[in-house]
Scaffold this motif. Structure first.
Motif, PDB file in Angstrom:
ATOM      1  N   GLY A  17      -6.077  15.296  -2.630  1.00 61.41           N
ATOM      2  CA  GLY A  17      -6.699  14.306  -1.771  1.00 61.41           C
ATOM      3  C   GLY A  17      -5.977  12.984  -1.866  1.00 61.41           C
ATOM      4  N   ASN A  18      -6.142  12.175  -0.841  1.00 63.78           N
ATOM      5  CA  ASN A  18      -5.626  10.814  -0.888  1.00 63.78           C
ATOM      6  C   ASN A  18      -6.555   9.897  -0.122  1.00 63.78           C
ATOM      7  OD1 ASN A  18      -4.555  10.260   1.914  1.00 63.78           O
ATOM      8  ND2 ASN A  18      -3.350  12.066   1.429  1.00 63.78           N
ATOM      9  N   TYR A  19      -6.492   8.633  -0.469  1.00 65.57           N
ATOM     10  CA  TYR A  19      -7.354   7.630   0.140  1.00 65.57           C
ATOM     11  C   TYR A  19      -6.489   6.480   0.634  1.00 65.57           C
ATOM     12  CZ  TYR A  19     -10.600   3.762   0.623  1.00 65.57           C
ATOM     13  OH  TYR A  19     -11.308   2.704   1.121  1.00 65.57           O
ATOM     14  N   ARG A  20      -6.760   6.031   1.830  1.00 68.09           N
ATOM     15  CA  ARG A  20      -6.106   4.844   2.372  1.00 68.09           C
ATOM     16  C   ARG A  20      -7.185   3.792   2.581  1.00 68.09           C
ATOM     17  NH1 ARG A  20      -1.435   6.954   6.465  1.00 68.09           N
ATOM     18  NH2 ARG A  20      -0.802   8.686   5.157  1.00 68.09           N
ATOM     19  N   SER A  21      -7.007   2.659   1.963  1.00 63.80           N
ATOM     20  CA  SER A  21      -8.010   1.596   2.079  1.00 63.80           C
ATOM     21  C   SER A  21      -7.879   0.887   3.425  1.00 63.80           C
ATOM     22  CB  SER A  21      -7.850   0.596   0.938  1.00 63.80           C
ATOM     23  OG  SER A  21      -6.578  -0.013   1.008  1.00 63.80           O
ATOM     24  N   SER A  22      -8.898   0.130   3.772  1.00 61.59           N
ATOM     25  CA  SER A  22      -8.858  -0.605   5.036  1.00 61.59           C
ATOM     26  C   SER A  22      -7.762  -1.665   4.988  1.00 61.59           C
ATOM     27  CB  SER A  22     -10.217  -1.237   5.328  1.00 61.59           C
ATOM     28  OG  SER A  22     -10.529  -2.171   4.334  1.00 61.59           O
ATOM     29  N   THR A  23      -7.232  -1.977   6.161  1.00 53.16           N
ATOM     30  CA  THR A  23      -6.141  -2.949   6.262  1.00 53.16           C
ATOM     31  C   THR A  23      -6.148  -3.572   7.648  1.00 53.16           C
ATOM     32  OG1 THR A  23      -3.760  -3.261   5.918  1.00 53.16           O
ATOM     33  CG2 THR A  23      -4.437  -1.253   7.040  1.00 53.16           C
ATOM     34  N   LEU A  24      -5.377  -4.605   7.820  1.00 52.98           N
ATOM     35  CA  LEU A  24      -5.216  -5.202   9.144  1.00 52.98           C
ATOM     36  C   LEU A  24      -4.098  -4.471   9.894  1.00 52.98           C
ATOM     37  CD1 LEU A  24      -5.520  -9.005   8.361  1.00 52.98           C
ATOM     38  CD2 LEU A  24      -7.250  -7.481   9.327  1.00 52.98           C
ATOM     39  N   SER A  25      -4.202  -4.445  11.224  1.00 53.28           N
ATOM     40  CA  SER A  25      -3.246  -3.713  12.040  1.00 53.28           C
ATOM     41  C   SER A  25      -1.866  -4.360  12.063  1.00 53.28           C
ATOM     42  CB  SER A  25      -3.770  -3.603  13.473  1.00 53.28           C
ATOM     43  OG  SER A  25      -3.950  -4.898  14.031  1.00 53.28           O
ATOM     44  N   GLN A  26      -1.796  -5.634  11.772  1.00 50.87           N
ATOM     45  CA  GLN A  26      -0.524  -6.345  11.753  1.00 50.87           C
ATOM     46  C   GLN A  26      -0.700  -7.629  10.955  1.00 50.87           C
ATOM     47  OE1 GLN A  26      -0.128  -6.808  15.967  1.00 50.87           O
ATOM     48  NE2 GLN A  26      -1.106  -8.798  16.000  1.00 50.87           N
ATOM     49  N   LEU A  27       0.393  -8.318  10.716  1.00 49.14           N
ATOM     50  CA  LEU A  27       0.311  -9.610  10.045  1.00 49.14           C
ATOM     51  C   LEU A  27      -0.280 -10.638  11.000  1.00 49.14           C
ATOM     52  CD1 LEU A  27       3.776  -9.683   8.275  1.00 49.14           C
ATOM     53  CD2 LEU A  27       1.553  -9.136   7.269  1.00 49.14           C
ATOM     54  N   VAL A  28      -0.954 -11.612  10.481  1.00 49.08           N
ATOM     55  CA  VAL A  28      -1.510 -12.675  11.303  1.00 49.08           C
ATOM     56  C   VAL A  28      -0.358 -13.551  11.783  1.00 49.08           C
ATOM     57  CG1 VAL A  28      -3.053 -14.663  11.350  1.00 49.08           C
ATOM     58  CG2 VAL A  28      -3.686 -12.626  10.045  1.00 49.08           C
ATOM     59  N   SER A  29      -0.305 -13.762  13.093  1.00 51.13           N
ATOM     60  CA  SER A  29       0.785 -14.528  13.688  1.00 51.13           C
ATOM     61  C   SER A  29       0.522 -16.031  13.580  1.00 51.13           C
ATOM     62  CB  SER A  29       0.931 -14.144  15.159  1.00 51.13           C
ATOM     63  OG  SER A  29       1.904 -14.957  15.784  1.00 51.13           O
TER      64      SER A  29
END
Length: 105
Positions: A17-29
């Motif tokens: 199994g693996n888990y991916r934590s929540s993240t933002l879709s891109q860097l804040v511009s």
């Protein structure tokens, strides 16, 4: 140990199994005109396999990838980036069940 109906075969199993934590879709511009990033939710994927191999090198694997059929978003563009009528997202593969047959020589 191998099942009685396969006396010369070895048996292995695997559960991963693996888990991916929540993240933002891109860097804040730094440009205020750019759309803000959106949050991609975290998700888990679980896979399993049952593997048989005989003394002659023949192998058979039964496997299930994404056992829980999780819809995991890995990236994309929301309406802020591509317009009101369009969104695109990249998702993890759906549950996949299969058989692998091999020969080692």
């Amino acid at each position: 140990p191998a099942p009685a109906f396969l006396p010369s075969w070895g048996v292995r199993w695997n559960l991963s199994g693996n888990y991916r934590s929540s993240t933002l879709s891109q860097l804040v511009s730094a440009n205020p005109a750019d759309p803000p990033p959106f949050e991609i939710e975290g998700f888990s994927l679980v896979s399993a396999s049952l593997n048989f191999e005989d003394r002659e090198g023949v192998s058979l694997s039964l496997y299930v990838n994404n056992l829980l059929n999780e819809v995991g978003v890995t990236g994309g563009s929301d309406r802020g980036n591509v317009g009101l009528r369009s969104e695109q997202f990249y998702v993890a593969r759906p549950r996949t069940v299969g058989i692998r047959v091999g020969y080692r020589f």
